[in-house]
Design a protein around this motif. Structure first.
Motif, short mmCIF file in Angstrom:
data_model
loop_
_atom_site.label_atom_id
_atom_site.label_comp_id
_atom_site.label_asym_id
_atom_site.label_seq_id
_atom_site.Cartn_x
_atom_site.Cartn_y
_atom_site.Cartn_z
N ASN A 23 0.71 -1.09 -0.06
CA ASN A 23 -0.46 -0.15 -0.15
C ASN A 23 1.54 1.39 0.26
O ASN A 23 0.16 2.17 -0.91
N TYR A 24 2.28 1.27 1.09
CA TYR A 24 2.98 2.12 1.05
C TYR A 24 3.76 2.80 -0.41
O TYR A 24 3.93 3.82 -1.41
N TYR A 25 4.56 1.41 -1.10
CA TYR A 25 5.43 1.80 -2.28
C TYR A 25 3.95 2.47 -3.75
O TYR A 25 4.44 3.16 -4.82
N THR A 26 2.79 1.99 -3.61
CA THR A 26 1.80 1.87 -4.53
C THR A 26 1.09 3.65 -3.91
O THR A 26 0.81 3.67 -5.59
N SER A 27 1.45 3.65 -3.21
CA SER A 27 0.31 5.31 -2.85
C SER A 27 2.08 6.29 -4.10
O SER A 27 1.38 7.10 -3.71
N ILE A 28 3.04 5.48 -3.74
CA ILE A 28 4.11 6.60 -4.13
C ILE A 28 4.24 7.18 -5.53
O ILE A 28 4.31 7.11 -5.77
N PHE A 29 4.39 5.75 -6.00
CA PHE A 29 4.36 5.22 -7.82
C PHE A 29 3.45 5.47 -8.29
O PHE A 29 2.46 4.66 -8.44
N LYS A 30 3.23 6.38 -9.31
CA LYS A 30 2.53 6.81 -10.12
C LYS A 30 1.95 5.46 -10.78
O LYS A 30 -0.13 5.08 -10.81
N ASN A 31 2.73 5.41 -11.42
CA ASN A 31 2.00 4.14 -12.27
C ASN A 31 2.60 2.60 -11.44
O ASN A 31 3.57 1.81 -11.87
N SER A 32 1.38 2.24 -10.67
CA SER A 32 1.10 1.21 -10.30
C SER A 32 0.09 0.15 -9.83
O SER A 32 -0.47 0.65 -10.09
N LYS A 33 0.33 -0.91 -9.46
CA LYS A 33 -1.39 -1.47 -9.02
C LYS A 33 -0.62 -2.31 -7.89
O LYS A 33 0.24 -2.98 -7.97
N THR A 34 -1.81 -2.81 -7.58
CA THR A 34 -1.83 -3.95 -6.97
C THR A 34 -2.96 -5.15 -7.47
O THR A 34 -3.00 -5.20 -7.88
N GLY A 35 -2.03 -6.33 -8.00
CA GLY A 35 -2.45 -7.28 -8.24
C GLY A 35 -3.22 -8.40 -6.81
O GLY A 35 -3.48 -8.39 -5.79
N ARG A 36 -2.46 -9.22 -7.54
CA ARG A 36 -3.85 -11.09 -6.67
C ARG A 36 -2.97 -11.54 -5.76
O ARG A 36 -1.94 -11.32 -4.96
N ILE A 37 -3.75 -10.89 -3.98
CA ILE A 37 -3.62 -11.70 -2.66
C ILE A 37 -4.51 -13.13 -2.56
O ILE A 37 -5.09 -13.43 -2.63
N THR A 38 -2.69 -13.53 -1.59
CA THR A 38 -3.03 -15.37 -1.12
C THR A 38 -3.00 -15.36 -0.04
O THR A 38 -1.81 -14.13 0.73
N ARG A 39 -3.94 -15.59 0.33
CA ARG A 39 -4.02 -16.07 1.62
C ARG A 39 -3.50 -17.27 2.73
O ARG A 39 -3.33 -18.33 1.90
N TYR A 40 -2.53 -17.25 3.93
CA TYR A 40 -2.77 -18.44 4.31
C TYR A 40 -3.95 -19.28 5.11
O TYR A 40 -4.78 -18.69 5.30
N GLY A 41 -4.23 -20.41 4.21
CA GLY A 41 -4.67 -21.66 4.89
C GLY A 41 -4.52 -22.49 5.53
O GLY A 41 -3.67 -22.01 7.07
N LYS A 42 -5.14 -23.27 6.57
CA LYS A 42 -5.28 -24.34 7.31
C LYS A 42 -3.42 -24.90 7.07
O LYS A 42 -2.45 -24.95 7.89
N GLU A 43 -2.61 -25.37 5.81
CA GLU A 43 -1.53 -25.53 5.89
C GLU A 43 -1.00 -24.51 6.07
O GLU A 43 -0.30 -23.33 4.81
#
Length: 173
Positions: A23-43
């Motif tokens: 969130n910090y880096y994408t707020s600084i660089f104008k040509n930026s974007k966030t993509g896929r988020i993977t979350r921890y499961g049971k394993e």
């Protein structure tokens, strides 16, 4: 439809701050974007470190470069052995990136245009013209520029580098 994956991308290992860093880096660089988020499961690699559902990885891009931020726990830390270079076309741009990336960073790690941000990642904020100045065929000019860079205590001042380059005096900085 599946997007093309960059052949080589950078993985940044954070303890638990991956989402905040992205969130910090994408707020600084104008040509930026966030993509896929993977979350921890049971394993998970160590269930005591990461809760189920916590962010494991976040894909993001800055200025056309793809990265992955990983919440991997406290096992590894960033060092100055790896840094990201931000090439700037003006003093205004140098000031912008320096001010944004050094905010809440390690003030003791600021020298010669290098800084360490609040997450411990090292950055070099440099004028785009620097390689040209340092590789000038006239060794006196390139040496004056190098001396000026090495004497810089924090962010680089583009006018000082240009003055050193254009000076007729070998001792000028």
């Amino acid at each position: 439809m599946q997007s093309k994956i960059q052949k080589i991308s950078t993985n940044l290992w954070f303890d638990t701050q991956a989402e905040a860093a992205v969130n910090y880096y994408t707020s600084i660089f104008k040509n930026s974007k966030t993509g896929r988020i993977t979350r921890y499961g049971k394993e998970r690699h160590d269930p005591s470190e990461m809760e189920q559902g916590a962010v494991m990885t976040i894909q993001f891009s800055l200025e056309g470069l793809d990265f992955v931020a990983l919440n991997g726990g406290p096992h590894f830390k960033f060092t100055e052995a790896i840094s990201f270079i931000v090439h700037c076309d003006s003093q205004e741009e140098i000031d912008y990136y320096w001010d944004k990336l050094s905010k809440d960073g390690d003030k003791n790690a600021q020298v010669c245009g290098w800084l360490k941000d609040q997450f411990g990642v090292s950055w070099q904020i440099v004028p785009s013209i620097l390689p040209q100045l340092l590789n000038d065929p006239n060794p006196e000019k390139s040496e004056r520029v190098m001396k000026a860079v090495l004497q810089t205590k924090t962010k680089i001042n583009l006018n000082e580098l240009i003055n050193a380059y254009e000076s007729d005096s070998p001792s000028s900085i």
